[in-house]
Design a protein around this motif. Structure first.
Motif, PDB file in Angstrom:
ATOM      1  N   PHE A  38       0.855  -1.187   0.000  1.00  0.00           N
ATOM      2  CA  PHE A  38       0.000   0.000   0.000  1.00  0.00           C
ATOM      3  C   PHE A  38       0.888   1.233   0.000  1.00  0.00           C
ATOM      4  CE2 PHE A  38       0.603  -1.588   4.294  1.00  0.00           C
ATOM      5  CZ  PHE A  38       1.039  -0.468   5.004  1.00  0.00           C
ATOM      6  N   GLN A  39       0.302   2.373  -0.344  1.00  0.00           N
ATOM      7  CA  GLN A  39       1.083   3.609  -0.468  1.00  0.00           C
ATOM      8  C   GLN A  39       1.055   4.424   0.820  1.00  0.00           C
ATOM      9  OE1 GLN A  39      -0.334   5.599  -4.092  1.00  0.00           O
ATOM     10  NE2 GLN A  39       1.670   5.219  -4.985  1.00  0.00           N
ATOM     11  N   VAL A  40       2.201   5.021   1.125  1.00  0.00           N
ATOM     12  CA  VAL A  40       2.355   5.907   2.273  1.00  0.00           C
ATOM     13  C   VAL A  40       2.952   7.214   1.778  1.00  0.00           C
ATOM     14  CG1 VAL A  40       3.611   6.291   4.428  1.00  0.00           C
ATOM     15  CG2 VAL A  40       2.611   4.056   3.967  1.00  0.00           C
ATOM     16  N   THR A  41       2.424   8.331   2.272  1.00  0.00           N
ATOM     17  CA  THR A  41       2.949   9.651   1.902  1.00  0.00           C
ATOM     18  C   THR A  41       3.971  10.107   2.942  1.00  0.00           C
ATOM     19  OG1 THR A  41       0.877  10.270   0.818  1.00  0.00           O
ATOM     20  CG2 THR A  41       2.369  12.063   1.442  1.00  0.00           C
ATOM     21  N   ILE A  42       5.155  10.465   2.477  1.00  0.00           N
ATOM     22  CA  ILE A  42       6.205  11.004   3.355  1.00  0.00           C
ATOM     23  C   ILE A  42       6.368  12.490   3.025  1.00  0.00           C
ATOM     24  CG2 ILE A  42       8.619  10.877   4.059  1.00  0.00           C
ATOM     25  CD1 ILE A  42       8.641   7.968   3.194  1.00  0.00           C
ATOM     26  N   ASN A  43       6.090  13.330   4.021  1.00  0.00           N
ATOM     27  CA  ASN A  43       6.258  14.778   3.875  1.00  0.00           C
ATOM     28  C   ASN A  43       7.531  15.165   4.610  1.00  0.00           C
ATOM     29  OD1 ASN A  43       6.188  17.552   3.887  1.00  0.00           O
ATOM     30  ND2 ASN A  43       4.017  17.707   4.314  1.00  0.00           N
ATOM     31  N   ASP A  44       8.596  15.354   3.867  1.00  0.00           N
ATOM     32  CA  ASP A  44       9.904  15.674   4.443  1.00  0.00           C
ATOM     33  C   ASP A  44      10.167  17.165   4.275  1.00  0.00           C
ATOM     34  OD1 ASP A  44      12.473  15.820   5.351  1.00  0.00           O
ATOM     35  OD2 ASP A  44      13.276  14.239   4.073  1.00  0.00           O
ATOM     36  N   ALA A  45       9.860  17.922   5.346  1.00  0.00           N
ATOM     37  CA  ALA A  45      10.086  19.376   5.351  1.00  0.00           C
ATOM     38  C   ALA A  45       9.375  20.056   4.179  1.00  0.00           C
ATOM     39  CB  ALA A  45      11.579  19.692   5.323  1.00  0.00           C
ATOM     40  N   GLY A  46       8.160  19.602   3.894  1.00  0.00           N
ATOM     41  CA  GLY A  46       7.369  20.236   2.839  1.00  0.00           C
ATOM     42  C   GLY A  46       7.470  19.552   1.493  1.00  0.00           C
ATOM     43  N   GLU A  47       8.418  18.643   1.335  1.00  0.00           N
ATOM     44  CA  GLU A  47       8.561  17.906   0.084  1.00  0.00           C
ATOM     45  C   GLU A  47       7.904  16.535   0.237  1.00  0.00           C
ATOM     46  OE1 GLU A  47      12.567  17.694  -1.209  1.00  0.00           O
ATOM     47  OE2 GLU A  47      12.844  19.858  -1.301  1.00  0.00           O
ATOM     48  N   GLU A  48       6.859  16.292  -0.554  1.00  0.00           N
ATOM     49  CA  GLU A  48       6.088  15.059  -0.434  1.00  0.00           C
ATOM     50  C   GLU A  48       6.509  14.020  -1.474  1.00  0.00           C
ATOM     51  OE1 GLU A  48       1.916  15.628  -0.468  1.00  0.00           O
ATOM     52  OE2 GLU A  48       1.843  16.657   1.470  1.00  0.00           O
ATOM     53  N   GLN A  49       6.494  12.771  -1.045  1.00  0.00           N
ATOM     54  CA  GLN A  49       6.690  11.663  -1.964  1.00  0.00           C
ATOM     55  C   GLN A  49       5.840  10.486  -1.497  1.00  0.00           C
ATOM     56  OE1 GLN A  49      10.412   9.492  -1.905  1.00  0.00           O
ATOM     57  NE2 GLN A  49      11.094  10.586  -0.070  1.00  0.00           N
ATOM     58  N   GLN A  50       5.313   9.738  -2.457  1.00  0.00           N
ATOM     59  CA  GLN A  50       4.515   8.570  -2.138  1.00  0.00           C
ATOM     60  C   GLN A  50       5.341   7.323  -2.413  1.00  0.00           C
ATOM     61  OE1 GLN A  50       0.829   9.079  -4.364  1.00  0.00           O
ATOM     62  NE2 GLN A  50      -0.184   9.763  -2.489  1.00  0.00           N
ATOM     63  N   VAL A  51       5.379   6.435  -1.433  1.00  0.00           N
ATOM     64  CA  VAL A  51       6.184   5.231  -1.550  1.00  0.00           C
ATOM     65  C   VAL A  51       5.311   4.013  -1.239  1.00  0.00           C
ATOM     66  CG1 VAL A  51       8.314   6.413  -0.919  1.00  0.00           C
ATOM     67  CG2 VAL A  51       6.925   5.369   0.872  1.00  0.00           C
ATOM     68  N   TRP A  52       5.736   2.857  -1.789  1.00  0.00           N
ATOM     69  CA  TRP A  52       5.021   1.609  -1.554  1.00  0.00           C
ATOM     70  C   TRP A  52       5.674   0.860  -0.406  1.00  0.00           C
ATOM     71  CZ3 TRP A  52       0.534   0.168  -3.814  1.00  0.00           C
ATOM     72  CH2 TRP A  52       0.147   0.840  -4.979  1.00  0.00           C
ATOM     73  N   THR A  53       4.842   0.201   0.402  1.00  0.00           N
ATOM     74  CA  THR A  53       5.357  -0.593   1.508  1.00  0.00           C
ATOM     75  C   THR A  53       4.370  -1.709   1.819  1.00  0.00           C
ATOM     76  OG1 THR A  53       6.127  -0.553   3.809  1.00  0.00           O
ATOM     77  CG2 THR A  53       4.299   0.906   3.241  1.00  0.00           C
ATOM     78  N   THR A  54       4.872  -2.744   2.456  1.00  0.00           N
ATOM     79  CA  THR A  54       3.997  -3.834   2.903  1.00  0.00           C
ATOM     80  C   THR A  54       3.870  -3.857   4.417  1.00  0.00           C
ATOM     81  OG1 THR A  54       5.898  -5.341   2.876  1.00  0.00           O
ATOM     82  CG2 THR A  54       4.499  -5.281   0.901  1.00  0.00           C
ATOM     83  N   GLY A  55       4.318  -2.787   5.083  1.00  0.00           N
ATOM     84  CA  GLY A  55       4.197  -2.710   6.537  1.00  0.00           C
ATOM     85  C   GLY A  55       5.552  -2.519   7.186  1.00  0.00           C
ATOM     86  N   GLY A  56       5.621  -2.880   8.467  1.00  0.00           N
ATOM     87  CA  GLY A  56       6.839  -2.647   9.242  1.00  0.00           C
ATOM     88  C   GLY A  56       6.698  -1.374  10.050  1.00  0.00           C
TER      89      GLY A  56
END
Length: 414
Positions: free
Chosen positions: A152-170
């Motif tokens: 599933f996708q998770v959004t990472i907002n790093d100091a205003g810069e967003e990126q969507q990454v795939w992960t299976t958990g953890g």
């Protein structure tokens, strides 16, 4: 007697002949029976067996061989198919497979040979980001367990810069490490690094840094007014021009994602001392001639003459001086620890309304009013309090340390 023997011999020959004929006919029948059997090949678990049978149907053949066909097994023919010569019957035994998708288990039975074939057979679709516990070419064994973690996708907002990454958990920490995202000591992350990831998780990273900002601030020069008896009262003359000083103020600044969120003054340094402006104030008063008033009083025994002389003059109360002010507390590093001033005044018991002065500028015991401090009495001196300076006693070290250096008005009260 001879006739009996001949007859007996003839009877034995008939018997042998009849017996041979019977055996021959039996052999012919058996041969015909055997020849009438169908030759059937049965393949099971990769092993072939060939049998000759008079069975009518496939089911009869399998029963003869004691082969049970399970509900999920695969059979090359229908059970009620008629047997024909050189028939090949293939029987594949279904195997039990347990599939766990994100922890939800389901049991299947399959005759597929590999994991890949099984997933295709059961229409279980995988994306390139899903995690499969076994290689696709793994052979299917009975009671095989296949674990699948759907990405599933998770959004990472790093100091205003967003990126969507795939992960299976953890955990959050594991995901950041997977994408080479490092956190510095002061950085913050929400949710915390030990938190588990879910489909609704969004990660916010706040980059925090502390910097030192140095600002230069002009320090206004003080104006010193000195009485000059050679100058007529009411007149002023500039003896020396003042020059402003420079103070360096060191601020600890906290930035979050590059924006300032707090600023704290941590240190002040005098880079250039200010030079006071000296102004001469005339005090010379032209004295009028003395006047004499004579009164004569007659007395019965003698005569006396009384003379009264009056002169006009003025007190120097209310004079205002601009002075450089600092602050101290009796519990300072250079103090004697007893809390006594140079005049013996106890600051421990009476901490308010006391100032240290240069006695040549403000005599000890003088009552003054200090801008921002109030009324006080000059009861103390100090090695650094020389000239146009004044040191204000504070009730605590914290107040004294935070006062800094200021230019204030000092008014002589009495």
């Amino acid at each position: 007697m001879k006739r009996l023997k001949i007859s007996h011999i003839l009877n034995n020959k008939d018997f042998v002949y009849a017996l041979s004929l019977f055996v021959f006919i039996g052999f012919i029948c058996i041969s015909f029976y055997e020849l009438s059997k169908a030759e059937v090949t049965v393949v099971q678990a990769g092993e072939e067996m060939t049998v000759r049978t008079h069975a009518n149907t496939v089911e009869d053949v399998l029963n003869e061989l004691a082969i049970d066909v399970g509900e999920h097994d695969e059979l090359s023919h229908e059970l009620n198919d008629l047997v024909n010569r050189e028939m090949k019957i293939e029987h594949t035994i279904a195997k039990k497979v347990i599939v766990s998708i994100d922890g939800n288990e389901q049991t299947y039975y399959t005759t597929s040979e590999t994991v890949e074939e099984f997933l295709t057979e059961q229409d279980i679709e995988l994306t390139e980001n899903d995690q499969l516990s076994l290689a696709a070419h793994t052979e299917i064994d009975d009671n095989l367990v296949i674990d699948i973690e759907k990405a599933f996708q998770v959004t990472i907002n790093d100091a205003g810069e967003e990126q969507q990454v795939w992960t299976t958990g953890g955990s959050v920490k594991e995901l950041l490490a997977e994408h080479d995202i490092e956190l510095d000591e002061l950085d913050r992350v929400e949710p915390r690094e030990t938190a588990s990831l879910g489909k609704s998780t969004d990660i916010e990273i706040t980059r925090v840094e502390k910097i030192t900002d140095i600002e230069e601030e002009k320090q206004e020069f003080s104006v010193v007014k000195r009485n000059d008896s050679s100058l007529e009262k009411g007149k002023e003359e500039i003896v020396s021009e003042g020059e402003p000083g420079v103070i360096e103020k060191h601020y600890e600044v906290v930035l979050e994602n590059g924006k300032e969120v707090s600023r704290e003054l941590v240190k002040e340094e005098v880079k250039e001392e200010s030079k006071e402006k000296v102004v001469a104030v005339g005090t010379k008063v032209n004295q009028p001639k003395a006047t004499t008033t004579a009164s004569a009083n007659a007395a019965s025994d003698a005569g006396t003459k009384t003379e009264t002389v009056s002169r006009s003059g003025s007190e120097e109360k209310g004079e205002t001086i601009y002075m450089k002010a600092t602050a101290y507390n009796w519990d300072c590093a250079s103090c004697d620890g007893r809390g006594l001033t140079s005049t013996g005044y106890n600051l421990k018991e009476n901490p308010d309304g006391v100032v240290a002065v240069d006695p040549s500028v403000i005599p000890l015991g003088t009552k003054v009013w200090v801008e921002g401090y109030g009324y006080a009495i000059a009861r103390d001196t100090g090695g650094n309090i020389q000239g146009n300076k004044i040191d204000l006693h504070m009730s605590s070290k914290q107040k004294a340390e935070s006062y800094g250096v200021k230019t204030v008005q000092v008014k002589i009260v009495e």
